[in-house]
Design an enzyme around this catalytic site. Structure first.
Site, PDB file in Angstrom:
ATOM      1  N   GLN A  13     -18.247  14.395   2.796  1.00 32.97           N
ATOM      2  CA  GLN A  13     -17.315  15.246   3.275  1.00 32.97           C
ATOM      3  C   GLN A  13     -15.916  15.085   2.568  1.00 32.97           C
ATOM      4  O   GLN A  13     -15.468  16.188   1.893  1.00 32.97           O
ATOM      5  CB  GLN A  13     -16.810  14.991   5.020  1.00 32.97           C
ATOM      6  CG  GLN A  13     -18.038  14.987   5.966  1.00 32.97           C
ATOM      7  CD  GLN A  13     -17.507  15.542   7.179  1.00 32.97           C
ATOM      8  OE1 GLN A  13     -16.812  16.450   7.674  1.00 32.97           O
ATOM      9  NE2 GLN A  13     -17.143  14.314   7.947  1.00 32.97           N
ATOM     10  N   ALA A  61     -18.683   5.479   2.390  1.00 34.17           N
ATOM     11  CA  ALA A  61     -18.956   4.547   3.491  1.00 34.17           C
ATOM     12  C   ALA A  61     -20.312   4.472   4.127  1.00 34.17           C
ATOM     13  O   ALA A  61     -20.737   5.617   4.112  1.00 34.17           O
ATOM     14  CB  ALA A  61     -17.673   4.889   4.497  1.00 34.17           C
ATOM     15  N   THR A  63     -21.114   5.529   7.581  1.00 34.66           N
ATOM     16  CA  THR A  63     -20.296   6.352   8.547  1.00 34.66           C
ATOM     17  C   THR A  63     -21.379   6.533   9.824  1.00 34.66           C
ATOM     18  O   THR A  63     -20.622   6.901  11.028  1.00 34.66           O
ATOM     19  CB  THR A  63     -19.580   7.318   8.191  1.00 34.66           C
ATOM     20  OG1 THR A  63     -20.923   8.349   7.561  1.00 34.66           O
ATOM     21  CG2 THR A  63     -18.625   7.240   6.954  1.00 34.66           C
ATOM     22  N   TYR A 126     -19.345  -0.763  13.222  1.00 37.24           N
ATOM     23  CA  TYR A 126     -18.782   0.008  12.278  1.00 37.24           C
ATOM     24  C   TYR A 126     -17.212  -0.105  11.848  1.00 37.24           C
ATOM     25  O   TYR A 126     -16.805  -0.447  10.993  1.00 37.24           O
ATOM     26  CB  TYR A 126     -19.002   1.446  12.638  1.00 37.24           C
ATOM     27  CG  TYR A 126     -18.057   2.740  11.739  1.00 37.24           C
ATOM     28  CD1 TYR A 126     -18.522   3.000  10.529  1.00 37.24           C
ATOM     29  CD2 TYR A 126     -17.045   3.255  12.399  1.00 37.24           C
ATOM     30  CE1 TYR A 126     -17.755   3.948   9.814  1.00 37.24           C
ATOM     31  CE2 TYR A 126     -16.436   4.153  11.781  1.00 37.24           C
ATOM     32  CZ  TYR A 126     -16.537   4.519  10.428  1.00 37.24           C
ATOM     33  OH  TYR A 126     -15.781   5.384   9.662  1.00 37.24           O
TER      34      TYR A 126
HETATM   35  N1  LIG Z   1     -16.491  10.946   9.495  1.00 39.35           N
HETATM   36  C1  LIG Z   1     -15.585  10.628  10.155  1.00 39.35           C
HETATM   37  O1  LIG Z   1     -15.193  11.196  11.452  1.00 39.35           O
HETATM   38  C2  LIG Z   1     -14.593   9.624   9.957  1.00 39.35           C
HETATM   39  C3  LIG Z   1     -13.689   9.499  10.664  1.00 39.35           C
HETATM   40  C4  LIG Z   1     -12.655   8.204  10.262  1.00 39.35           C
HETATM   41  C5  LIG Z   1     -12.740   7.770   9.218  1.00 39.35           C
HETATM   42  N2  LIG Z   1     -13.763   8.106   8.138  1.00 39.35           N
HETATM   43  C6  LIG Z   1     -13.677   7.404   6.830  1.00 39.35           C
HETATM   44  O2  LIG Z   1     -13.498   8.362   5.967  1.00 39.35           O
HETATM   45  C7  LIG Z   1     -14.074   8.259   4.822  1.00 39.35           C
HETATM   46  C8  LIG Z   1     -15.020   9.581   4.244  1.00 39.35           C
HETATM   47  O3  LIG Z   1     -15.838   9.501   5.218  1.00 39.35           O
HETATM   48  P1  LIG Z   1     -16.904  10.828   5.345  1.00 39.35           P
HETATM   49  O4  LIG Z   1     -16.972  11.552   6.590  1.00 39.35           O
HETATM   50  O5  LIG Z   1     -16.547  11.732   4.118  1.00 39.35           O
HETATM   51  O6  LIG Z   1     -18.129  10.166   4.859  1.00 39.35           O
HETATM   52  P2  LIG Z   1     -19.733  10.953   4.704  1.00 39.35           P
HETATM   53  O7  LIG Z   1     -19.505  12.016   4.575  1.00 39.35           O
HETATM   54  O8  LIG Z   1     -20.533  10.044   5.870  1.00 39.35           O
HETATM   55  O9  LIG Z   1     -19.882  10.245   3.186  1.00 39.35           O
HETATM   56  C9  LIG Z   1     -20.110   9.143   2.931  1.00 39.35           C
HETATM   57  C10 LIG Z   1     -20.616   8.974   1.488  1.00 39.35           C
HETATM   58  O10 LIG Z   1     -20.805   7.545   1.208  1.00 39.35           O
HETATM   59  C11 LIG Z   1     -22.166   7.618   0.635  1.00 39.35           C
HETATM   60  N3  LIG Z   1     -22.810   6.340   0.657  1.00 39.35           N
HETATM   61  C12 LIG Z   1     -23.409   5.871   1.928  1.00 39.35           C
HETATM   62  N4  LIG Z   1     -24.143   4.951   1.696  1.00 39.35           N
HETATM   63  C13 LIG Z   1     -24.176   4.487   0.208  1.00 39.35           C
HETATM   64  C14 LIG Z   1     -24.600   3.381  -0.546  1.00 39.35           C
HETATM   65  N5  LIG Z   1     -25.240   2.509  -0.017  1.00 39.35           N
HETATM   66  N6  LIG Z   1     -24.351   3.462  -1.842  1.00 39.35           N
HETATM   67  C15 LIG Z   1     -23.671   4.616  -2.163  1.00 39.35           C
HETATM   68  N7  LIG Z   1     -23.073   5.448  -1.686  1.00 39.35           N
HETATM   69  C16 LIG Z   1     -23.179   5.578  -0.171  1.00 39.35           C
HETATM   70  C17 LIG Z   1     -22.972   8.771   1.053  1.00 39.35           C
HETATM   71  O11 LIG Z   1     -24.053   8.845   0.382  1.00 39.35           O
HETATM   72  P3  LIG Z   1     -25.470   9.513   0.863  1.00 39.35           P
HETATM   73  O12 LIG Z   1     -25.136  10.548   1.844  1.00 39.35           O
HETATM   74  O13 LIG Z   1     -26.241   9.795  -0.249  1.00 39.35           O
HETATM   75  O14 LIG Z   1     -26.094   8.168   1.672  1.00 39.35           O
HETATM   76  C18 LIG Z   1     -22.003   9.675   1.221  1.00 39.35           C
HETATM   77  O15 LIG Z   1     -21.669  10.369  -0.086  1.00 39.35           O
HETATM   78  C19 LIG Z   1     -14.896   6.807   5.077  1.00 39.35           C
HETATM   79  O16 LIG Z   1     -14.109   5.788   4.542  1.00 39.35           O
HETATM   80  C20 LIG Z   1     -15.161   6.932   6.459  1.00 39.35           C
HETATM   81  O17 LIG Z   1     -15.554   5.691   7.126  1.00 39.35           O
HETATM   82  C21 LIG Z   1     -14.735   8.978   8.623  1.00 39.35           C
END
Ligand SMILES: NC(=O)c1ccc[n+]([C@@H]2O[C@H](COP(=O)([O-])OP(=O)(O)OC[C@H]3O[C@@H](n4cnc5c(N)ncnc54)[C@H](OP(=O)(O)O)[C@@H]3O)[C@@H](O)[C@H]2O)c1
Length: 289
Positions: A13, A61, A63, A126
């Site tokens: 995202q 991450a 997630t 997490y």
């Molecule tokens: N989503 C939420 O509600 C939320 C809330 C609070 C904080 N955050 C933080 O905000 C940040 C961004 O979150 P987001 O929602 O954008 O995350 P997201 O949509 O889940 O995207 C995570 C990315 O990390 C990649 N990834 C996961 N495992 C991997 C691995 N082993 N090697 C390489 N890439 C890997 C995924 O690739 P694949 O899809 O190919 O696995 C995806 O591109 C993160 O640090 C998260 O902890 C998120």
């Protein structure tokens, strides 16, 4: 000087929003799972050394909050060990680094918005692995900027807005949604804007809370989503939302009951203004996906 930006989490995202923004600063090398698996520390180190970024943004991450309970080692590798390696390599290269963190590092028993220096106390794997990552990043690179956020949504990837809209599309007209967890929905675009501002203005290293303004419950969020849908799609059958308690919707991982984040430290920088989450929702979904 033209920057060389290394972005991890290209397809996520936040990564999807960050990539085009950072192209303003220079060449962006945006990587995903297929390019380098973050569980492989040696491959990660080698990748960073070969690209030699001047700016490193980690939007990748693990997630999956519930799945993390049964895959703690994988979550730890991606959320703690990989960011630590990134920070070590950024320090070696003299590169700026922006990393993202989560409201789930807090215990959720507070009664006012959490400040960056409040005690942490994650309730699950997490949150614990993300907290370990934050600490490791700042130990290796105190100048790193960590943007701690909550309840992220965007038109891409998996998130609560898209789940609600999908259920409605599938014909559901009545949904039960948890009404006793408070937090702040946050647009991924704000998090990308924040990262760009952080590096452009060389803000001091450390943790910053960055969410949209205001607070609600998942139930309140769902109500706002279906109100917007009703305006955009007046002929569609309306969806009613029933408030339920967390106890009525058991999940593998416990979630904080209250995880509103205080954004005063970020606001004092005077850089990116935080729109209300309601405005951000309407701006992010001017039409339905
Ligand atoms: N989503 C939420 O509600 C939320 C809330 C609070 C904080 N955050 C933080 O905000 C940040 C961004 O979150 P987001 O929602 O954008 O995350 P997201 O949509 O889940 O995207 C995570 C990315 O990390 C990649 N990834 C996961 N495992 C991997 C691995 N082993 N090697 C390489 N890439 C890997 C995924 O690739 P694949 O899809 O190919 O696995 C995806 O591109 C993160 O640090 C998260 O902890 C998120």
């Amino acid at each position: 000087m033209t920057e060389r930006i290394l972005l991890f989490g290209r397809g996520g995202q936040v990564g999807t929003e960050a990539r085009p923004l950072f192209e303003r600063l220079g060449e962006v090398v945006a990587l995903d799972h297929d390019d380098v698996d973050l569980r492989n520390v040696d491959a990660l180190r080698e990748t960073i050394r070969s690209i030699r970024p001047t700016i490193l943004v980690n939007a990748a991450a693990y997630t999956a909050v519930d799945k993390a309970e049964s895959e703690p080692e994988t979550a730890r590798a991606i959320n703690a060990a990989a960011p630590a390696t990134m920070a070590e390599e950024a320090a070696r290269l003299g590169a700026q680094m922006v990393h993202y963190s989560t409201d789930y590092v807090y215990p959720g028993d507070g009664t006012r918005p959490y400040r960056e220096d409040d005690p942490t106390g994650p309730l699950g794997v997490y949150g614990q692995t993300k907290l370990d990552g934050d600490l490791a990043v700042l130990e290796a690179l105190p100048e790193a900027v960590i943007l701690r956020t909550s309840w992220v949504f965007s038109p891409h990837g998996h998130n609560f807005v898209k789940t609600m809209l999908r259920l409605a599309d599938e014909g559901r007209t009545h949904l039960r949604v948890v009404a006793d967890q408070r937090g702040t929905p946050t647009a991924a675009s704000l998090l990308a804007d924040g990262a760009l501002a952080a590096v452009e203005h060389c803000i001091p290293g450390g943790v910053y809370h960055l969410t949209n303004a205001g607070e609600t419950t998942w139930y309140g969020f769902a109500e706002a989503i279906f109100a917007a849908r009703a305006r955009l799609l007046p002929e569609a059958p309306p969806v009613t939302v029933e408030p339920i308690a967390t106890a009525d919707y058991p999940t593998l991982a416990r979630r904080p009951a209250y995880s509103v984040l205080d954004g005063a430290k970020w606001d004092a920088l005077g850089r990116v203004v935080r729109a209300s989450w309601r405005d951000a929702l309407l701006q992010t979904f001017p039409t339905l996906p």
